[in-house]
Design an enzyme around this catalytic site. Structure first.
Site, short mmCIF file in Angstrom:
data_model
loop_
_atom_site.label_atom_id
_atom_site.label_comp_id
_atom_site.label_asym_id
_atom_site.label_seq_id
_atom_site.Cartn_x
_atom_site.Cartn_y
_atom_site.Cartn_z
N CYS A 99 0.84 -1.20 0.00
CA CYS A 99 0.00 0.00 0.00
C CYS A 99 0.87 1.25 0.00
O CYS A 99 0.45 2.31 -0.43
CB CYS A 99 -0.94 -0.01 1.20
SG CYS A 99 -0.08 -0.35 2.73
N GLU A 150 -3.94 3.23 -8.49
CA GLU A 150 -3.07 2.26 -7.81
C GLU A 150 -2.90 1.03 -8.70
O GLU A 150 -3.88 0.39 -9.07
CB GLU A 150 -3.68 1.86 -6.47
CG GLU A 150 -2.77 0.95 -5.67
CD GLU A 150 -3.37 0.52 -4.34
OE1 GLU A 150 -4.54 0.12 -4.32
OE2 GLU A 150 -2.65 0.59 -3.32
P1 NAD Z 1 -9.34 -6.44 -1.48
O1 NAD Z 1 -10.06 -5.20 -1.12
O2 NAD Z 1 -9.67 -7.11 -2.73
O3 NAD Z 1 -9.55 -7.55 -0.34
C1 NAD Z 1 -9.24 -7.28 1.02
C2 NAD Z 1 -10.07 -8.21 1.89
O4 NAD Z 1 -11.44 -7.88 1.75
C3 NAD Z 1 -9.94 -9.69 1.54
O5 NAD Z 1 -9.93 -10.45 2.73
C4 NAD Z 1 -11.21 -9.95 0.75
O6 NAD Z 1 -11.63 -11.29 0.80
C5 NAD Z 1 -12.18 -9.06 1.48
N1 NAD Z 1 -13.37 -8.67 0.70
C6 NAD Z 1 -13.49 -8.51 -0.63
N2 NAD Z 1 -14.76 -8.15 -0.96
C7 NAD Z 1 -15.44 -8.07 0.21
C8 NAD Z 1 -16.78 -7.72 0.55
N3 NAD Z 1 -17.68 -7.39 -0.38
N4 NAD Z 1 -17.13 -7.73 1.85
C9 NAD Z 1 -16.25 -8.04 2.81
N5 NAD Z 1 -14.97 -8.39 2.55
C10 NAD Z 1 -14.57 -8.39 1.27
O7 NAD Z 1 -7.78 -6.08 -1.36
P2 NAD Z 1 -6.52 -7.01 -1.62
O8 NAD Z 1 -6.42 -7.26 -3.09
O9 NAD Z 1 -6.55 -8.20 -0.71
O10 NAD Z 1 -5.34 -6.07 -1.11
C11 NAD Z 1 -4.79 -5.06 -1.90
C12 NAD Z 1 -5.30 -3.70 -1.47
O11 NAD Z 1 -5.10 -3.51 -0.08
C13 NAD Z 1 -4.56 -2.56 -2.14
O12 NAD Z 1 -5.48 -1.58 -2.56
C14 NAD Z 1 -3.67 -2.01 -1.03
O13 NAD Z 1 -3.30 -0.67 -1.19
C15 NAD Z 1 -4.53 -2.22 0.16
N6 NAD Z 1 -3.74 -2.24 1.39
C16 NAD Z 1 -3.81 -1.14 2.20
C17 NAD Z 1 -3.04 -1.08 3.37
C18 NAD Z 1 -3.11 0.11 4.28
O14 NAD Z 1 -2.74 -0.03 5.43
N7 NAD Z 1 -3.56 1.26 3.84
C19 NAD Z 1 -2.19 -2.14 3.67
C20 NAD Z 1 -2.12 -3.23 2.80
C21 NAD Z 1 -2.91 -3.27 1.66
#
Ligand code: NAD
Length: 512
Positions: free
Chosen positions: A301, A403
């Site tokens: 991130c 991103e």
């Molecule tokens: P994602 O949003 O696709 O998934 C994150 C989590 O949400 C997963 O466990 C997924 O199963 C769950 N999820 C997906 N749809 C959902 C729904 N409708 N309801 C409830 N849960 C749901 O993200 P990702 O691909 O796993 O991670 C990448 C993203 O995370 C990037 O955008 C990155 O920038 C962000 N990130 C942010 C930080 C921070 O601290 N700001 C840290 C790490 C990653």
């Protein structure tokens, strides 16, 4: 939003291939999903390698896990915080003992190189010791009262059952940022990890089991976002949702949580910039840019996906950066010689290649190196992308605004310091930023003016430490911070206490 990249498989096929099958952890017991279905977790460096099968859970499993957490809550909230901290300290000790094995599993399931997964595990260890120490603090305030013989103070109170949803890029560090402060504050939790990294969280939860944590305090349910994550967010017993992931999913969760009046903390995407001024130490800046842009194959991130470089040094910086980037060794994370591992899954591979295509065609940026999938030799069965640098990128280009979450960075020219700050702030996110300069005045102006939650001077955009707050502004967050004592603001409520020892009715604000 991540789509189910890993297919559901039948029990028959699962037996033929024989990797281990894992379970959910509910009420202190390891149990299969109620529907008996599992999904396969593949090694992104070699997709023929199945790491294991994990419960493909649904609302029924969430129901059981939330019920377990609700049952454990009344007892756990009365355990004194220093005692809660002792369990957390023990978890830290277990993680130290198992650090190598956990890190190895993590690399196998999500790809980043071993030295980085060791760092991820270390972050959870650091967090365990930091949070355990806070068990003997967890300070409230005593203050004055406007009335005589009246005492006033505040204490932190638990919230209840928390739903935790985590991404795959920091598979154990991010769960530790949530579970540890949550249970220290007296809450009980249900965690739904990302579908790409259930093994790391399984290993983390095993440590809680071994540490003797009472059943129901920490519960693990694996599965996909739509089928296991969504029912956790909307469950009526869940009082707080803590989510880290994409801005797109975070917004959906925020809306659902608001509709049900739940507390909600969000850590979402970033589009972080390194500013390189004309007086910067260019060697240092290039080294920082390479680590910032290509560490974790750019899937952080806080990744430095924009390099805003002063026109006077851009030619030299670009040449040095491209040379360094081309020399990076891309390979399986378990090979100690590898510097950049694969991206996590097929969706990510396609997404990153799509952005590279946009960079070339729509944005008309100059592709300076990389830009392709790598499939030769060892890399044939993995999701490898050559570290990619674009030059001459306009600040408003798609690849400079959205991103990408992959090993791609964009060099954006700037005229002067003010121009650099305007460009850096000209995106919808605000997680991390950095400036390389030898001018102390510029460094302080940058710290003041960069619109981000985290700011570095003469260091890349990555390198957070657990005892400081972590989080971002604008599209990155919703005003909360994880890490540091600030995390307790998420996972506790303030309770205000007055003790009147005057022996008579006293009325605040009423004078007659
Ligand atoms: P994602 O949003 O696709 O998934 C994150 C989590 O949400 C997963 O466990 C997924 O199963 C769950 N999820 C997906 N749809 C959902 C729904 N409708 N309801 C409830 N849960 C749901 O993200 P990702 O691909 O796993 O991670 C990448 C993203 O995370 C990037 O955008 C990155 O920038 C962000 N990130 C942010 C930080 C921070 O601290 N700001 C840290 C790490 C990653």
């Amino acid at each position: 939003m991540s789509t189910p990249a890993k297919k559901t498989v039948t029990n028959a096929r699962k037996k033929a291939t024989a990797p281990p099958t894992y379970a959910n952890y509910i009420q202190g017991a390891w149990v299969a999903s109620k529907n008996g279905e599992v999904f396969a977790n593949h090694n992104p460096a070699d997709t023929r390698d199945i790491v294991g099968y994990f419960p493909h859970s649904t609302a029924e499993d969430i129901e059981a896990a939330v019920a377990a957490a609700a049952e454990a809550y009344p007892r756990w909230r009365l355990v004194p915080p220093p005692k809660r901290a002792e369990y957390i300290f023990r978890v830290g000790e277990i993680l130290i003992r198992d650090k190598e094995a956990i890190s190895h599993d993590m690399t196998r399931e999500m790809g980043k190189v071993l030295k980085e997964t060791r760092g991820d595990t270390q972050e959870a260890i650091d967090m365990a010791y930091f949070v355990a120490g806070e068990g003997r603090r967890l300070y409230g305030q005593t203050t004055t009262s406007e009335l005589a013989n009246k005492f006033a103070m505040t204490v932190r109170d638990a919230i209840g059952v928390c739903g935790l949803i985590t991404p795959w890029n920091f598979p154990i560090a991010i769960p530790s940022w949530k579970i540890l402060p949550a249970i220290l504050c007296g809450n009980t939790v249900v965690i739904k990890p990302a579908e790409d990294t259930p093994l790391s969280v399984y290993r983390f939860v095993k440590a809680f089991e071994e540490a003797g944590l009472p059943p129901g305090v920490v519960n693990l349910v694996t599965g996909y976002g739509e089928t296991a994550g969504a029912p956790l967010v909307t469950h009526p017993t869940i009082r707080l949702v803590s989510f880290t992931g994409s801005t797109q999913v975070g917004r959906i969760i925020a809306t659902q949580a608001a509709d049900k009046g739940k507390k909600c903390s969000l850590e979402m995407g970033g589009k972080n910039a390194i500013v390189v001024m004309d007086d910067a130490n260019l060697e240092l800046a290039v080294e920082g840019a390479v680590w910032g842009a290509f560490g974790t194959a750019g899937q952080r991130c806080t990744a430095a996906s924009r390099l805003i470089v002063h026109k006077k040094v851009i030619k030299k910086f670009t040449q040095m950066l491209v040379e360094r980037t081309q020399a990076l060794r891309v390979g399986p994370g378990l090979d100690p010689a590898s510097e950049v591992g694969p991206v996590v899954n097929q969706d990510q591979l396609e997404r990153v290649l799509h952005y590279i295509d946009i960079g070339r065609t729509r944005d008309k940026a100059k592709l300076l190196c990389g830009g392709t999938r790598l499939t030769e030799g060892d890399l044939a069965h993995g999701y490898f992308i050559a570290p990619t640098v674009f030059g001459d990128v306009a600040p408003q280009a798609v690849i400079a605004q959205e991103e990408i979450f992959g090993p791609v960075t964009a060099i954006i020219p700037c005229q002067d310091f003010e121009d650099a700050i305007t460009i850096a702030n000209g995106v919808g996110y605000g997680l991390s930023a950095s400036i390389y300069t030898s001018d102390i005045n510029r460094a302080f102006q940058a710290m003041r003016d960069l619109e981000t939650g985290i700011c570095y001077v003469n260091a890349p955009t990555i390198g957070a430490e657990v005892h400081l707050p972590f989080g971002g502004v604008k599209g990155t967050g919703n005003g909360h911070r994880e890490g540091g004592v600030q995390a307790f603001e998420i996972f506790s409520e303030w309770k205000t206490l007055y003790v009147d020892f005057s022996g008579r009715l006293q009325k605040a604000q009423i004078t007659d």
